[in-house]
Scaffold this motif. Structure first.
Motif, mmCIF file in Angstrom:
data_model
loop_
_atom_site.group_PDB
_atom_site.id
_atom_site.type_symbol
_atom_site.label_atom_id
_atom_site.label_comp_id
_atom_site.label_asym_id
_atom_site.label_seq_id
_atom_site.Cartn_x
_atom_site.Cartn_y
_atom_site.Cartn_z
ATOM 1 N N ALA A 160 -104.538 -38.798 51.038
ATOM 2 C CA ALA A 160 -105.309 -37.580 50.785
ATOM 3 C C ALA A 160 -105.433 -37.321 49.289
ATOM 4 O O ALA A 160 -106.480 -36.868 48.804
ATOM 5 N N ALA A 161 -104.364 -37.604 48.522
ATOM 6 C CA ALA A 161 -104.428 -37.434 47.068
ATOM 7 C C ALA A 161 -105.426 -38.407 46.446
ATOM 8 O O ALA A 161 -106.180 -38.050 45.531
ATOM 9 N N PHE A 162 -105.462 -39.643 46.935
ATOM 10 C CA PHE A 162 -106.438 -40.607 46.425
ATOM 11 C C PHE A 162 -107.857 -40.185 46.790
ATOM 12 O O PHE A 162 -108.791 -40.386 46.011
ATOM 13 N N ALA A 163 -108.028 -39.641 48.000
ATOM 14 C CA ALA A 163 -109.376 -39.235 48.427
ATOM 15 C C ALA A 163 -109.922 -38.118 47.548
ATOM 16 O O ALA A 163 -111.134 -38.039 47.314
ATOM 17 N N GLY A 164 -109.068 -37.238 47.048
ATOM 18 C CA GLY A 164 -109.517 -36.146 46.203
ATOM 19 C C GLY A 164 -109.475 -36.447 44.725
ATOM 20 O O GLY A 164 -109.617 -35.536 43.906
ATOM 21 N N LEU A 165 -109.292 -37.709 44.362
ATOM 22 C CA LEU A 165 -109.189 -38.077 42.955
ATOM 23 C C LEU A 165 -110.555 -38.027 42.286
ATOM 24 O O LEU A 165 -111.550 -38.544 42.803
ATOM 25 N N ASP A 166 -110.624 -37.375 41.122
ATOM 26 C CA ASP A 166 -111.861 -37.253 40.351
ATOM 27 C C ASP A 166 -111.839 -38.289 39.234
ATOM 28 O O ASP A 166 -110.941 -38.290 38.389
ATOM 29 N N HIS A 167 -112.832 -39.176 39.241
ATOM 30 C CA HIS A 167 -112.889 -40.245 38.246
ATOM 31 C C HIS A 167 -113.737 -39.882 37.040
ATOM 32 O O HIS A 167 -113.941 -40.717 36.156
ATOM 33 N N GLY A 168 -114.267 -38.688 37.002
ATOM 34 C CA GLY A 168 -115.000 -38.239 35.832
ATOM 35 C C GLY A 168 -116.442 -38.668 35.758
ATOM 36 O O GLY A 168 -117.025 -38.698 34.679
ATOM 37 N N GLY A 169 -117.067 -39.015 36.858
ATOM 38 C CA GLY A 169 -118.471 -39.410 36.823
ATOM 39 C C GLY A 169 -118.858 -40.094 38.101
ATOM 40 O O GLY A 169 -118.054 -40.192 39.038
ATOM 41 N N PRO A 170 -120.079 -40.597 38.201
ATOM 42 C CA PRO A 170 -120.511 -41.307 39.414
ATOM 43 C C PRO A 170 -119.695 -42.567 39.608
ATOM 44 O O PRO A 170 -119.366 -43.263 38.654
ATOM 45 N N THR A 171 -119.324 -42.849 40.833
ATOM 46 C CA THR A 171 -118.457 -43.982 41.137
ATOM 47 C C THR A 171 -119.162 -45.049 41.943
ATOM 48 O O THR A 171 -118.515 -45.948 42.463
ATOM 49 N N SER A 172 -120.439 -44.978 42.106
ATOM 50 C CA SER A 172 -121.154 -46.002 42.867
ATOM 51 C C SER A 172 -122.206 -46.637 41.980
ATOM 52 O O SER A 172 -122.752 -46.005 41.071
ATOM 53 N N LEU A 173 -122.522 -47.898 42.263
ATOM 54 C CA LEU A 173 -123.542 -48.581 41.485
ATOM 55 C C LEU A 173 -124.919 -47.963 41.707
ATOM 56 O O LEU A 173 -125.769 -47.965 40.828
ATOM 57 N N THR A 174 -125.140 -47.414 42.900
ATOM 58 C CA THR A 174 -126.421 -46.781 43.165
ATOM 59 C C THR A 174 -126.611 -45.572 42.263
ATOM 60 O O THR A 174 -127.682 -45.324 41.725
ATOM 61 N N GLY A 175 -125.544 -44.809 42.062
ATOM 62 C CA GLY A 175 -125.633 -43.632 41.216
ATOM 63 C C GLY A 175 -125.891 -43.974 39.773
ATOM 64 O O GLY A 175 -126.503 -43.217 39.033
ATOM 65 N N LEU A 176 -125.449 -45.162 39.354
ATOM 66 C CA LEU A 176 -125.666 -45.551 37.966
ATOM 67 C C LEU A 176 -127.033 -46.194 37.758
ATOM 68 O O LEU A 176 -127.686 -45.986 36.747
ATOM 69 N N THR A 177 -127.466 -46.987 38.723
ATOM 70 C CA THR A 177 -128.683 -47.752 38.541
ATOM 71 C C THR A 177 -129.929 -46.943 38.863
ATOM 72 O O THR A 177 -130.946 -47.047 38.195
ATOM 73 N N TYR A 178 -129.849 -46.119 39.882
ATOM 74 C CA TYR A 178 -131.024 -45.391 40.345
ATOM 75 C C TYR A 178 -130.879 -43.896 40.087
ATOM 76 O O TYR A 178 -131.254 -43.067 40.897
ATOM 77 N N ARG A 179 -130.316 -43.540 38.949
ATOM 78 C CA ARG A 179 -130.163 -42.140 38.640
ATOM 79 C C ARG A 179 -131.518 -41.554 38.262
ATOM 80 O O ARG A 179 -132.419 -42.253 37.810
ATOM 81 N N GLN A 180 -131.639 -40.261 38.441
ATOM 82 C CA GLN A 180 -132.836 -39.524 38.089
ATOM 83 C C GLN A 180 -134.062 -40.025 38.844
ATOM 84 O O GLN A 180 -135.179 -40.061 38.324
ATOM 85 N N ASN A 181 -133.883 -40.453 40.086
ATOM 86 C CA ASN A 181 -135.017 -40.906 40.874
ATOM 87 C C ASN A 181 -135.691 -39.714 41.537
ATOM 88 O O ASN A 181 -135.715 -39.571 42.752
ATOM 89 N N THR A 182 -136.207 -38.829 40.744
ATOM 90 C CA THR A 182 -136.926 -37.672 41.238
ATOM 91 C C THR A 182 -138.413 -37.932 41.133
ATOM 92 O O THR A 182 -138.858 -38.806 40.365
ATOM 93 N N PRO A 183 -139.231 -37.208 41.906
ATOM 94 C CA PRO A 183 -140.675 -37.421 41.828
ATOM 95 C C PRO A 183 -141.184 -37.242 40.404
ATOM 96 O O PRO A 183 -140.893 -36.250 39.732
#
Length: 310
Positions: A235-258
């Protein structure tokens, strides 16, 4: 015809003396010796050696004033500089949210693996105690005695199924919070603890030995500790905050707004400026545009298409 007469002894002596004098005048000088002059100027070999040493000293003094050799990097300096740059890049990489998430996931898997191995060994340790309780007074190798060996394994397998499921879901960030599973775990652990301890209790054993009771309780106690601590750790690991996006999708396809036409036009103009400056190639890819313009992948594809159509 005149017959030549033999020369006189005095004439012979005079001829030899003249020949010696002539040879002494025209013959080369004898090999020089220390202290003997070897040239008309009177320089000896020691003088010439000293003159060469003085000339060499003057040249060395002139070259010593040049600090260029001191400015060159030695092999040790280059090796140390390479190690310093590598350490700096590793430190920068360690601060990345993705790297922190990867390290946390790796360490979490290590902890879960160690916990499951410890739980399996603890349950295997208690198998002998449960067998002694279940066999009671049955004769060795009798059906009841053999069946007693299977009591602890099938309870342990059922317990490992519950604990393994909770551990896996915990590593996926979705811990199972069920009172039913908690009661099942406590029931199996209580049965294992009771069957291991019962034959060695003071009012049951013929001769009470405290160390024997502790040894038979060791396996169930470790199992209880692992089953209790593992969900809390996950449970402690599940709530761990890494300070930013943790997935490659979040890094590569960020700001994919219309993206509107005006936004695309502005991005196209910015891309043309970067192409003219040489920052981008003549026909940049969508990935290159996404990195250079700091936009979403969809917008980068639109900019790429606009640049190719014009």
């Amino acid at each position: 015809m005149t017959v030549p007469t033999a020369p006189e002894p005095d004439e012979t002596q005079r001829g030899i003396a003249e020949l010696e004098r002539y040879l002494s005048e025209v013959a080369p000088a004898k090999p020089e010796r220390d202290g003997e002059p070897s040239s008309p100027g009177g320089e000896t070999r020691r003088v010439r050696q000293l003159r060469a040493e003085v000339s060499e000293a003057h040249l060395l003094a002139e070259l010593q004033d040049d600090d260029t050799p001191l400015m060159l990097d030695t092999r040790r300096v280059r090796r140390r500089r390479r190690a310093a740059y590598e350490a700096a890049r590793l430190h920068e990489l360690a601060q990345s949210p993705v790297m922190r998430a990867w390290q946390a996931a790796r360490f979490r898997r290590l902890l879960v693996t160690a916990a499951m191995v410890s739980l399996a060994l603890a349950l295997a340790w208690s198998t002998a105690g449960v067998q002694a309780f279940a066999a009671d007074s049955a004769a060795p190798w009798s059906p009841a005695w053999l069946f007693a060996w299977f009591v602890e394994p099938f309870m342990s397998l059922a317990l490992l199924v519950v604990v393994g499921a909770r551990a896996y879901m915990g590593t996926r960030g979705q811990p199972i919070k069920s009172q039913t599973l908690t009661r099942i775990e406590r029931l199996f652990l209580a049965l294992t603890l009771g069957m291991n301890a019962w034959p060695y209790l003071p009012w049951v054993a013929d001769e009470f030995v405290f160390s024997r009771l502790v040894l038979h309780l060791l396996g169930p106690i470790v199992a209880v500790a692992v089953v209790t601590a593992l969900p809390i750790i996950l449970a402690a690991f599940a709530g761990l905050d890494h300070g930013g996006p943790t997935s490659l999708t979040g890094l590569t396809y960020r700001q994919n707004t219309p993206t509107g036409r005006a936004d695309v036009a502005a991005l196209v103009a910015q891309a043309r400026q970067l192409i003219d400056a040489g920052t981008l190639p003549g026909e940049p890819s969508a990935n290159a545009l996404q990195r250079a313009l700091h936009c979403g992948m969809d917008a980068a594809r639109q900019v790429r298409d606009e640049l190719r159509n014009r």
